[in-house]
Scaffold this motif. Sequence first.
Motif, PDB file in Angstrom:
ATOM      1  N   ASP A 241      -0.548 -22.698 -14.897  1.00  0.00           N
ATOM      2  CA  ASP A 241      -1.825 -22.418 -15.887  1.00  0.00           C
ATOM      3  C   ASP A 241      -2.285 -21.228 -15.091  1.00  0.00           C
ATOM      4  OD1 ASP A 241      -3.651 -22.382 -17.744  1.00  0.00           O
ATOM      5  OD2 ASP A 241      -4.764 -24.330 -16.920  1.00  0.00           O
ATOM      6  N   VAL A 242      -3.313 -20.463 -15.942  1.00  0.00           N
ATOM      7  CA  VAL A 242      -3.948 -19.305 -15.306  1.00  0.00           C
ATOM      8  C   VAL A 242      -4.789 -19.777 -14.146  1.00  0.00           C
ATOM      9  CG1 VAL A 242      -5.715 -17.683 -16.096  1.00  0.00           C
ATOM     10  CG2 VAL A 242      -3.911 -18.217 -17.728  1.00  0.00           C
ATOM     11  N   GLY A 243      -4.692 -18.909 -13.214  1.00  0.00           N
ATOM     12  CA  GLY A 243      -5.434 -19.108 -12.191  1.00  0.00           C
ATOM     13  C   GLY A 243      -4.781 -20.121 -10.845  1.00  0.00           C
TER      14      GLY A 243
ATOM     15  N   GLY B 248       6.693 -15.792 -18.315  1.00  0.00           N
ATOM     16  CA  GLY B 248       5.538 -15.279 -17.832  1.00  0.00           C
ATOM     17  C   GLY B 248       5.688 -14.509 -16.364  1.00  0.00           C
TER      18      GLY B 248
ATOM     19  N   ASN C 168      -0.677 -17.392 -10.000  1.00  0.00           N
ATOM     20  CA  ASN C 168      -0.570 -17.108 -11.257  1.00  0.00           C
ATOM     21  C   ASN C 168      -2.017 -16.285 -11.692  1.00  0.00           C
ATOM     22  OD1 ASN C 168      -0.453 -16.169 -13.961  1.00  0.00           O
ATOM     23  ND2 ASN C 168      -0.272 -18.522 -14.868  1.00  0.00           N
ATOM     24  N   ASP C 169      -2.063 -15.196 -11.398  1.00  0.00           N
ATOM     25  CA  ASP C 169      -3.272 -14.185 -11.892  1.00  0.00           C
ATOM     26  C   ASP C 169      -2.984 -13.310 -13.105  1.00  0.00           C
ATOM     27  OD1 ASP C 169      -1.304 -12.460 -10.854  1.00  0.00           O
ATOM     28  OD2 ASP C 169      -2.464 -11.888  -9.103  1.00  0.00           O
ATOM     29  N   GLN C 170      -2.205 -13.894 -13.823  1.00  0.00           N
ATOM     30  CA  GLN C 170      -1.961 -13.172 -15.072  1.00  0.00           C
ATOM     31  C   GLN C 170      -2.847 -14.023 -16.399  1.00  0.00           C
ATOM     32  OE1 GLN C 170       0.278 -10.415 -15.218  1.00  0.00           O
ATOM     33  NE2 GLN C 170       0.196 -10.939 -12.972  1.00  0.00           N
ATOM     34  N   ALA C 171      -2.595 -13.631 -17.452  1.00  0.00           N
ATOM     35  CA  ALA C 171      -3.626 -14.151 -18.765  1.00  0.00           C
ATOM     36  C   ALA C 171      -2.932 -15.087 -19.252  1.00  0.00           C
ATOM     37  CB  ALA C 171      -4.102 -12.842 -19.359  1.00  0.00           C
ATOM     38  N   ARG C 172      -1.637 -15.512 -18.901  1.00  0.00           N
ATOM     39  CA  ARG C 172      -0.913 -16.515 -19.625  1.00  0.00           C
ATOM     40  C   ARG C 172      -0.185 -17.606 -18.685  1.00  0.00           C
ATOM     41  NH1 ARG C 172       4.339 -15.908 -21.958  1.00  0.00           N
ATOM     42  NH2 ARG C 172       5.398 -14.235 -20.864  1.00  0.00           N
ATOM     43  N   GLU C 173       0.097 -18.827 -19.307  1.00  0.00           N
ATOM     44  CA  GLU C 173       0.678 -19.640 -18.422  1.00  0.00           C
ATOM     45  C   GLU C 173       2.305 -19.140 -17.917  1.00  0.00           C
ATOM     46  OE1 GLU C 173       1.462 -23.982 -19.879  1.00  0.00           O
ATOM     47  OE2 GLU C 173       3.193 -22.958 -20.627  1.00  0.00           O
TER      48      GLU C 173
END
Length: 172
Positions: free
Chosen positions: A76-78, A97, A140-145
């Motif tokens: 998940d994000v974060g 991703g 996961n420091d992106q904006a999506r899963e």
Amino acid sequence: MFSVPHMVGSDLVERLSAASRQAPPDYLAAARLTLQSLLRRPDCLAGVELARRSGGYARTLLFGDDQLSLWAMVWDVGARTPIHDHHCSCCFGVLAGALTEIEFKPIDDTTAMATAQAVRGAGHIACMLPTGPNLHQIVNDQAREAISLHIYGYDHTLRPNSVHREYRLAAH
């Protein structure tokens, strides 16, 4: 042996299981080829109910025997792992991703300092033996899963995961 029924690419994983009894370099090469083949099949997890955890990551066992285990991980994000190393071989590939991998150098048995950081996009594969130190953290420091596949050289019925030791970040 455990295997998800009707998983696309299950034939590849069963061949990898046989290869897991080879010398470590040959086994890692076979693991890399297995991941390459699976990552080229965007539908390889079609019909597989993947575990998810809000704000974190979750693992779904896809295959396991007395030599190796294959997991799908949904980020998940974060989501982030602890800083850790492995007691076994570790190969991972990003299916969807992107994930950030941070590499570390141990200062002692409990503390580590960051040495490198890279974004690993879809298609990226990394493989390592537990010859260490191979400390890293996945984020996961992106904006999506994101979704990744992980092949570990351990029997999932004997240990809960592949982590040998967790570390904390050294103060600057």
